[in-house]
Design a protein around this motif. Structure first.
Motif, PDB file in Angstrom:
ATOM      1  N   ILE A 168       0.755  -1.223  -0.235  1.00 23.15           N
ATOM      2  CA  ILE A 168      -0.119   0.184   0.134  1.00 23.15           C
ATOM      3  C   ILE A 168       0.809   1.113   0.031  1.00 23.15           C
ATOM      4  CG2 ILE A 168      -1.772   1.367   1.361  1.00 23.15           C
ATOM      5  CD1 ILE A 168      -2.475  -1.352   2.456  1.00 23.15           C
ATOM      6  N   VAL A 169       0.810   2.110  -0.900  1.00 23.80           N
ATOM      7  CA  VAL A 169       1.352   3.340  -1.128  1.00 23.80           C
ATOM      8  C   VAL A 169       0.551   4.557  -1.284  1.00 23.80           C
ATOM      9  CG1 VAL A 169       3.265   4.810  -2.077  1.00 23.80           C
ATOM     10  CG2 VAL A 169       3.507   2.303  -2.066  1.00 23.80           C
ATOM     11  N   VAL A 170       0.608   5.431  -0.262  1.00 23.54           N
ATOM     12  CA  VAL A 170      -0.157   6.537  -0.397  1.00 23.54           C
ATOM     13  C   VAL A 170       0.554   7.921  -0.486  1.00 23.54           C
ATOM     14  CG1 VAL A 170      -1.989   7.941   1.179  1.00 23.54           C
ATOM     15  CG2 VAL A 170      -1.796   5.464   1.506  1.00 23.54           C
ATOM     16  N   GLY A 171       0.163   8.599  -1.672  1.00 22.48           N
ATOM     17  CA  GLY A 171       0.864   9.581  -2.132  1.00 22.48           C
ATOM     18  C   GLY A 171       0.874  10.951  -1.065  1.00 22.48           C
ATOM     19  N   LYS A 172       1.621  11.947  -1.405  1.00 26.24           N
ATOM     20  CA  LYS A 172       1.610  13.043  -0.750  1.00 26.24           C
ATOM     21  C   LYS A 172       0.259  13.822  -0.566  1.00 26.24           C
ATOM     22  CE  LYS A 172       6.247  13.888  -2.500  1.00 26.24           C
ATOM     23  NZ  LYS A 172       7.634  14.588  -3.069  1.00 26.24           N
ATOM     24  N   ASN A 173       0.148  14.092   0.641  1.00 27.10           N
ATOM     25  CA  ASN A 173      -1.082  14.991   1.027  1.00 27.10           C
ATOM     26  C   ASN A 173      -2.382  14.333   0.566  1.00 27.10           C
ATOM     27  OD1 ASN A 173       0.396  17.370   1.961  1.00 27.10           O
ATOM     28  ND2 ASN A 173       0.994  17.799  -0.058  1.00 27.10           N
ATOM     29  N   SER A 174      -2.583  12.933   0.328  1.00 27.59           N
ATOM     30  CA  SER A 174      -3.623  12.068   0.402  1.00 27.59           C
ATOM     31  C   SER A 174      -4.053  11.383   1.529  1.00 27.59           C
ATOM     32  CB  SER A 174      -3.126  10.845  -0.852  1.00 27.59           C
ATOM     33  OG  SER A 174      -2.919  11.563  -2.267  1.00 27.59           O
ATOM     34  N   LYS A 175      -5.467  11.131   1.242  1.00 30.35           N
ATOM     35  CA  LYS A 175      -5.988  10.380   2.483  1.00 30.35           C
ATOM     36  C   LYS A 175      -6.751   8.860   2.187  1.00 30.35           C
ATOM     37  CE  LYS A 175      -7.364  14.715   4.958  1.00 30.35           C
ATOM     38  NZ  LYS A 175      -8.689  15.427   5.350  1.00 30.35           N
ATOM     39  N   LEU A 176      -6.614   8.085   2.968  1.00 26.02           N
ATOM     40  CA  LEU A 176      -6.898   6.751   2.704  1.00 26.02           C
ATOM     41  C   LEU A 176      -7.433   6.189   4.138  1.00 26.02           C
ATOM     42  CD1 LEU A 176      -7.134   4.269   1.197  1.00 26.02           C
ATOM     43  CD2 LEU A 176      -4.806   3.458   2.072  1.00 26.02           C
ATOM     44  N   ASN A 177      -8.691   5.626   4.045  1.00 30.53           N
ATOM     45  CA  ASN A 177      -9.225   4.773   5.207  1.00 30.53           C
ATOM     46  C   ASN A 177      -9.400   3.271   4.753  1.00 30.53           C
ATOM     47  OD1 ASN A 177     -10.629   4.005   7.634  1.00 30.53           O
ATOM     48  ND2 ASN A 177     -11.950   5.492   7.498  1.00 30.53           N
ATOM     49  N   VAL A 199       2.994  -0.714   4.280  1.00 34.23           N
ATOM     50  CA  VAL A 199       2.152   0.613   4.134  1.00 34.23           C
ATOM     51  C   VAL A 199       3.118   1.891   4.259  1.00 34.23           C
ATOM     52  CG1 VAL A 199       0.396   2.038   5.089  1.00 34.23           C
ATOM     53  CG2 VAL A 199       0.451  -0.615   5.432  1.00 34.23           C
ATOM     54  N   ILE A 200       3.310   2.494   3.120  1.00 33.43           N
ATOM     55  CA  ILE A 200       4.188   3.774   2.907  1.00 33.43           C
ATOM     56  C   ILE A 200       3.343   4.763   2.975  1.00 33.43           C
ATOM     57  CG2 ILE A 200       5.903   4.836   1.565  1.00 33.43           C
ATOM     58  CD1 ILE A 200       6.677   2.144   0.627  1.00 33.43           C
ATOM     59  N   ALA A 201       3.497   5.945   3.724  1.00 28.93           N
ATOM     60  CA  ALA A 201       2.654   7.184   3.899  1.00 28.93           C
ATOM     61  C   ALA A 201       3.495   8.047   3.565  1.00 28.93           C
ATOM     62  CB  ALA A 201       1.850   7.257   5.308  1.00 28.93           C
ATOM     63  N   GLN A 202       3.352   8.801   2.238  1.00 28.86           N
ATOM     64  CA  GLN A 202       4.701   9.658   2.019  1.00 28.86           C
ATOM     65  C   GLN A 202       4.093  11.044   2.540  1.00 28.86           C
ATOM     66  OE1 GLN A 202       4.537   9.439  -2.328  1.00 28.86           O
ATOM     67  NE2 GLN A 202       5.581   7.877  -2.408  1.00 28.86           N
ATOM     68  N   ASN A 203       5.097  12.109   2.461  1.00 30.59           N
ATOM     69  CA  ASN A 203       4.877  13.468   3.097  1.00 30.59           C
ATOM     70  C   ASN A 203       3.310  13.897   2.975  1.00 30.59           C
ATOM     71  OD1 ASN A 203       7.525  13.058   3.523  1.00 30.59           O
ATOM     72  ND2 ASN A 203       8.283  14.702   1.896  1.00 30.59           N
ATOM     73  N   GLY A 204       2.836  14.174   4.263  1.00 32.54           N
ATOM     74  CA  GLY A 204       1.399  14.716   4.320  1.00 32.54           C
ATOM     75  C   GLY A 204       0.387  13.881   4.216  1.00 32.54           C
TER      76      GLY A 204
END
Length: 414
Positions: A168-177, A199-204
């Motif tokens: 799971i990769v979530v890009g910058k300033n994005s939101k995921l539930n 799980v990778i949560a990028q900046n913001g």
């Protein structure tokens, strides 16, 4: 070269880099040892010994009649039986698919991030997962995309080894539930499980990760979930460890970014003769990073439940905050409970603390509720549900919340 792995890669048309990675992991397997989990012995479970096999594509799969409109993926064994993603999210660039399809749709992306957080040469179980995983899932949320609905993935066991790699990769300033569910529906054969979720949560980025683990008595396994958190990013974990078999779960948050945040809530119930261990670690690398751990568990009959809480503040992480609390309720004098706090502090300008307890249901709480007209069993039920409620309330899908409560009551036999 292992011919079995090579044949599997060729049948599934895997790229050369992945085939080579499998071979490297297999070669390292014999030289690596099991991960060390404080106060837990699981070497006799032989979790690093797997047969590489795939599910029968013609096997019967469950029906899903009452589908919600949120994104949903269902896998039974190594087969993907359902994928649901709205055209709006597809247009925004969201990818939510099985691992094999992701290798075709976004090959460079998978190559870049696969194993970037959980290295194959860490221990024999990460090596076994890389070498012999037979299925998985990839979820990618591009920069500046907010997904309003929960994204749900259901992974059900069948008769083959339950070896999955989830990315799971979530890009910058994005939101995921995100909601992840591990289930055993019906199976008589003993099954080994080795699950890795990166799980990778990028900046913001802001990520809420919920999970309900309900693997059956026939499943023995190791579950690894690890998060990498960038600058001003967060991953909040809420995990219900409700398995009926012997399971070790290792949850790990790496607070790499400045002002990064991770809040981990885990609840578990052990019954019968089962052994469950929850090893939760938060490592503060970034300045002003915050990592909190809350673990609550209940033990019945001869069950064993171990909570390890590890907070580690690395030198240079000034302003960091590491807090943890682990509590176990003993509803039987034949069970075994352990709440083991560990704090490792390598920096001066920080805040850190821990609390741990193993004990019975508070008699004063029971007396208060009974004085309001409740019988003893109902009063005990309310106390325990409140004790485990920190995770229940975080489940984003109402029907799943209700199922979770039903699972709790089934395990408690209330």
């Amino acid at each position: 070269m292992n011919e079995e792995l090579l044949t599997f890669s060729q049948i599934n048309a895997e790229p050369e880099w992945l085939s080579n990675r499998r071979q490297q992991a297999f070669a390292a397997l014999s030289e690596l040892t099991l991960p060390h989990i404080e106060r837990v012995r699981f070497d006799r479970w032989k979790l690093d010994e797997f047969e590489l096999e795939s599910s029968d594509e013609n096997a019967a799969v469950p029906s899903f009649m009452d589908l919600s409109n949120h994104p949903l993926l269902v896998q039974v064994g190594s087969n993907t039986v359902l994928e649901q993603l709205s055209p709006e999210l597809v247009e925004k660039g969201v990818i939510f698919t099985d691992f094999t399809s992701a290798l075709t749709e976004i090959p460079e992306f998978v190559e870049q991030y696969f194993g970037s957080l959980v290295k194959f040469d860490e221990n024999s179980l990460t090596a076994a997962n890389t070498a012999k995983f037979n299925s998985g899932m990839v979820l990618y949320v591009p920069d500046h995309v907010e997904i309003d609905l929960p994204v749900e993935a259901i992974f059900q066991t069948d008769e083959v080894a339950f070896i999955k790699h989830i990315l799971i990769v979530v890009g910058k300033n994005s939101k995921l539930n995100y909601l992840e569910r591990l289930q055993t529906v019906t199976s008589d054969r003993s099954v080994k499980a080795n699950i890795v979720t990166e799980v990778i949560a990028q900046n913001g980025a802001q990520v809420k990760f919920s999970a309900i683990d309900e693997l059956g008595k026939n499943v023995t396994g190791f579950i690894t979930r690890r998060g990498l958190i960038g600058d001003n990013a967060s991953i909040d974990w809420s995990i219900g460890v409700m398995n009926d078999g012997n399971i070790v779960a290792d949850f790990d948050s790496e607070l790499r970014g400045q002002a990064s945040h991770s809040n981990i809530k885990a609840v578990g119930i052990s019954t019968g003769n089962q052994v469950q261990a929850v090893n939760t670690r938060v490592t503060n690398y970034g300045k002003n990073s915050v990592g909190h751990i809350l673990q609550n568990g209940v033990i019945l009959e001869r069950g064993t439940l171990t909570f390890n809480g590890i907070g580690h503040i690395i030198n240079g992480a000034s302003g960091a905050d590491a807090q943890q609390e682990s509590r176990v309720l003993m509803l039987s004098d034949k069970g075994r409970g352990d709440a083991n706090p560990i704090l490792l502090i390598d920096e001066n300008d920080v805040t850190a603390g821990h609390a741990a307890s193993v004990g019975q249901v508070d008699e004063e709480d029971l007396f208060y509720l009974q004085s309001r007209g409740l019988d003893e069993e109902t009063a005990k039920k309310l106390v325990i549900r409140g004790f485990l409620g920190s995770v229940v309330t975080e489940i984003p899908v109402k029907s799943v919340r209700e199922e979770f409560i039903a699972t709790i009551e089934r395990k408690l036999d209330l």
